[in-house]
Scaffold this motif. Structure first.
Motif, PDB file in Angstrom:
ATOM      1  N   ALA A 215      69.842  49.966  74.933  1.00  0.00           N
ATOM      2  CA  ALA A 215      68.782  50.308  74.113  1.00  0.00           C
ATOM      3  C   ALA A 215      69.165  51.089  72.766  1.00  0.00           C
ATOM      4  O   ALA A 215      69.152  51.131  71.746  1.00  0.00           O
ATOM      5  N   ARG A 216      70.547  51.695  73.406  1.00  0.00           N
ATOM      6  CA  ARG A 216      70.637  52.831  72.353  1.00  0.00           C
ATOM      7  C   ARG A 216      71.699  52.033  71.347  1.00  0.00           C
ATOM      8  O   ARG A 216      71.712  52.167  70.173  1.00  0.00           O
ATOM      9  N   LYS A 217      72.395  51.066  71.786  1.00  0.00           N
ATOM     10  CA  LYS A 217      72.808  50.038  71.259  1.00  0.00           C
ATOM     11  C   LYS A 217      72.532  49.139  70.413  1.00  0.00           C
ATOM     12  O   LYS A 217      73.087  49.983  68.257  1.00  0.00           O
ATOM     13  N   MET A 218      71.152  48.696  69.869  1.00  0.00           N
ATOM     14  CA  MET A 218      70.747  48.131  69.399  1.00  0.00           C
ATOM     15  C   MET A 218      70.154  48.545  67.867  1.00  0.00           C
ATOM     16  O   MET A 218      69.928  48.359  66.918  1.00  0.00           O
ATOM     17  N   PHE A 219      69.623  50.221  69.001  1.00  0.00           N
ATOM     18  CA  PHE A 219      68.444  50.410  68.297  1.00  0.00           C
ATOM     19  C   PHE A 219      69.820  51.234  66.772  1.00  0.00           C
ATOM     20  O   PHE A 219      69.284  51.753  65.548  1.00  0.00           O
ATOM     21  N   SER A 220      71.172  51.902  66.853  1.00  0.00           N
ATOM     22  CA  SER A 220      71.992  52.367  66.320  1.00  0.00           C
ATOM     23  C   SER A 220      72.402  51.272  64.588  1.00  0.00           C
ATOM     24  O   SER A 220      71.874  51.642  64.052  1.00  0.00           O
ATOM     25  N   MET A 221      72.795  50.039  65.532  1.00  0.00           N
ATOM     26  CA  MET A 221      72.394  48.726  64.794  1.00  0.00           C
ATOM     27  C   MET A 221      71.561  48.658  63.566  1.00  0.00           C
ATOM     28  O   MET A 221      72.210  48.908  62.529  1.00  0.00           O
ATOM     29  N   ALA A 222      70.250  48.641  64.004  1.00  0.00           N
ATOM     30  CA  ALA A 222      69.316  48.539  63.552  1.00  0.00           C
ATOM     31  C   ALA A 222      69.396  49.674  62.450  1.00  0.00           C
ATOM     32  O   ALA A 222      68.582  48.617  61.261  1.00  0.00           O
ATOM     33  N   MET A 223      68.853  50.808  63.216  1.00  0.00           N
ATOM     34  CA  MET A 223      68.840  52.083  61.997  1.00  0.00           C
ATOM     35  C   MET A 223      70.150  52.105  60.800  1.00  0.00           C
ATOM     36  O   MET A 223      69.544  52.551  59.510  1.00  0.00           O
ATOM     37  N   TRP A 224      71.138  51.064  61.020  1.00  0.00           N
ATOM     38  CA  TRP A 224      72.173  51.277  59.336  1.00  0.00           C
ATOM     39  C   TRP A 224      71.857  50.322  58.885  1.00  0.00           C
ATOM     40  O   TRP A 224      72.634  50.836  57.904  1.00  0.00           O
ATOM     41  N   MET A 225      71.702  49.461  59.614  1.00  0.00           N
ATOM     42  CA  MET A 225      71.100  48.301  58.149  1.00  0.00           C
ATOM     43  C   MET A 225      70.017  48.895  57.537  1.00  0.00           C
ATOM     44  O   MET A 225      70.402  48.121  56.423  1.00  0.00           O
ATOM     45  N   ALA A 226      68.774  49.673  58.305  1.00  0.00           N
ATOM     46  CA  ALA A 226      67.773  49.829  57.438  1.00  0.00           C
ATOM     47  C   ALA A 226      68.327  51.104  56.016  1.00  0.00           C
ATOM     48  O   ALA A 226      67.557  50.813  54.976  1.00  0.00           O
ATOM     49  N   ALA A 227      69.370  51.930  56.761  1.00  0.00           N
ATOM     50  CA  ALA A 227      69.621  53.042  55.561  1.00  0.00           C
ATOM     51  C   ALA A 227      70.666  52.046  55.115  1.00  0.00           C
ATOM     52  O   ALA A 227      70.533  52.788  53.720  1.00  0.00           O
TER      53      ALA A 227
END
Length: 464
Positions: A215-227
């Motif tokens: 969960a931590r890894k997928m959330f981090s990767m998704a937020m990098w995409m958003a940013a």
């Protein structure tokens, strides 16, 4: 309602359902390729776990996209036979190229991607994953080329029977004036759609268990995409808007709500209620001269309004006006959550900020809503034409009676909500399950054991 309105409603309904699945699968295929590449590079089992987790979801999404796409394509012959006859010599080969290149590539490697990790080896399996991801992009390339030609038709000749025939250069048709902007904008939208679904799932599980590594890894990767991608997408959308102003100015008039011309600078109408009967936007909240500044880079630049366009050539303003604002509003909300994620990283609280996680869960379907809103702006804004400026919608329909179209529309509504409703429920069921907490390499845990078994229906549907 007459047969043409019902036929338009039927196509809008079916293509809206269909568009949701490719918008997700294009980005998800690339995300799976990134996960497998990171696993091969680092050897960390967390990437293998996430690959298995999202591969199950990809298989279901891909299958539903195939089924909905096949059903939608039949309508060109049943409801829009005149359009198919007139524009077929141009758009027919382009759609055939999509099948011969993209779909065969996807179908050829999909089985290896789903079930071959323990049979073909890691590197060859990664090649299969890359092939499927490439196939989804090529599919978008050809479909958007077709749609863009309908928006900005060039490179054609009109035959004796009124057909649009390809001119001497297919490259002129394929790379028509709006195609590069539309391709870039749409593919970025697909990536953002996937990022926000992945981020919402990760945030959901972080609210349950902040220590889950998947969960931590997928959330981090998704937020990098958003940013990173959200601001690029806003810029791409602005460039696409300027291109639309050049080639489809009436669509922009409807998007902006400009019923009247503004010879000394047009305002940017943020909100209001379009009133087509009285040719104005009621209760308008606007910024003076901002529309001219954005579209012409000059606050005093004149902008024409719908008063310069014959009534018969105007699109439905209200639908285009609000769909455009929904798309833009969601885009800035994506930008906002990307900025919040950077603040959370700086404070080392990315996994410990429940407010951010709840916001991410709320934004989960935002990409799907945005792509549908963008499609509505594009397609409804093109009205009353199917081929912009050349072939009207009223001239494109098959000679059908309204009861026949109404009965098939009703059947589509019942079947789609039943079948795809169950499919979406199953996707949510898969997403509700947390990713594995312990790290397991791909080769040590067959994908089949993760919940996928070779389904003949999926393989046959993909081959179709």
């Amino acid at each position: 309602m007459d047969a043409i309105i019902l036929a338009r409603a039927q196509f809008a309904f079916t293509v809206s359902f269909h568009f949701l699945f490719p918008a997700f699968s294009i980005g998800l295929a690339s995300y799976l390729a990134v996960l497998e590449a990171l696993w091969l590079k680092t050897g960390k089992g967390v990437y293998a776990n996430l690959f298995r987790y999202w591969l199950k979801i990809f298989a279901v999404v891909f299958a539903m996209g195939v089924v909905s796409g096949i059903v939608m394509s039949y309508q060109f012959g049943t409801n829009w036979s005149v359009f198919s006859d007139k524009a077929g010599p141009v758009i027919g080969p382009l759609m055939a190229y999509e099948v011969l290149t993209a779909f065969f590539l996807e179908a050829g490697f999909l089985g290896v991607m789903l079930f071959g990790i323990n049979k073909v080896g890691r590197k060859l399996h990664f090649v299969a994953t890359l092939a499927v991801a490439l196939g989804t992009f090529i599919s978008a390339f050809w479909i958007l080329s077709v749609n863009s030609w309908m928006q900005t038709p060039v490179g054609y000749e009109v035959g004796a029977n009124g057909q649009f025939l390809p001119g001497p250069s297919w490259l002129t048709i394929i790379f028509n004036p709006s195609f590069p902007y539309r391709l870039f904008h749409t593919v970025l939208a697909a990536y953002l759609t996937t990022a926000f679904i992945v981020g919402a799932v990760g945030a959901w599980h972080l609210l349950k268990d902040r220590s889950n590594p998947g969960a931590r890894k997928m959330f981090s990767m998704a937020m990098w995409m958003a940013a990173i991608v959200a601001p690029v997408q806003i810029f791409a959308g602005d460039m696409h808007g300027l291109n639309t102003l050049e080639h489809q100015p009436v669509k922009v008039m409807a998007m902006e709500g400009h019923f009247q011309s503004h010879p000394h600078g047009a305002p940017l109408i943020l909100f209001g209620i379009p009133n087509s009967a009285n040719q104005r936007v009621d209760y308008a909240i606007e910024i003076p001269k901002a529309s001219s500044l954005i579209l012409k880079h000059d606050p005093d630049a004149p902008l024409k309004g719908l008063d310069t366009v014959p009534q018969a050539d105007r699109p439905p303003v209200g639908i285009v006006f609000w769909a455009f604002r929904a798309m833009v509003g969601i885009g800035f909300a994506m930008l906002g959550i990307g900025a919040l994620s950077l603040i959370a990283r700086w404070r080392k609280a990315l996994y410990d900020w429940p407010l951010l996680h709840r916001f991410a869960v709320l934004m989960g379907p935002s990409g799907l809503i945005a792509v549908l809103s963008g499609w509505i702006v594009t397609e409804v804004g093109r009205q009353p034409f199917t081929v912009y400026g050349l072939l009207r919608t009223t001239q494109s329909a098959s000679p059908l009676d309204a009861p026949a179209v109404a009965s098939s529309l009703l059947a589509f509504v019942i079947v789609y909500f039943t079948v795809f409703g169950m499919g979406i429920w199953y996707l949510l069921h898969l997403m509700k399950k947390p990713p594995e907490a312990h790290e397991t390499p791909l080769g040590d845990a067959p994908i089949r054991s993760a919940g996928i078994t070779p389904a003949p229906a999926i393989i046959e549907g993909a081959s179709a």
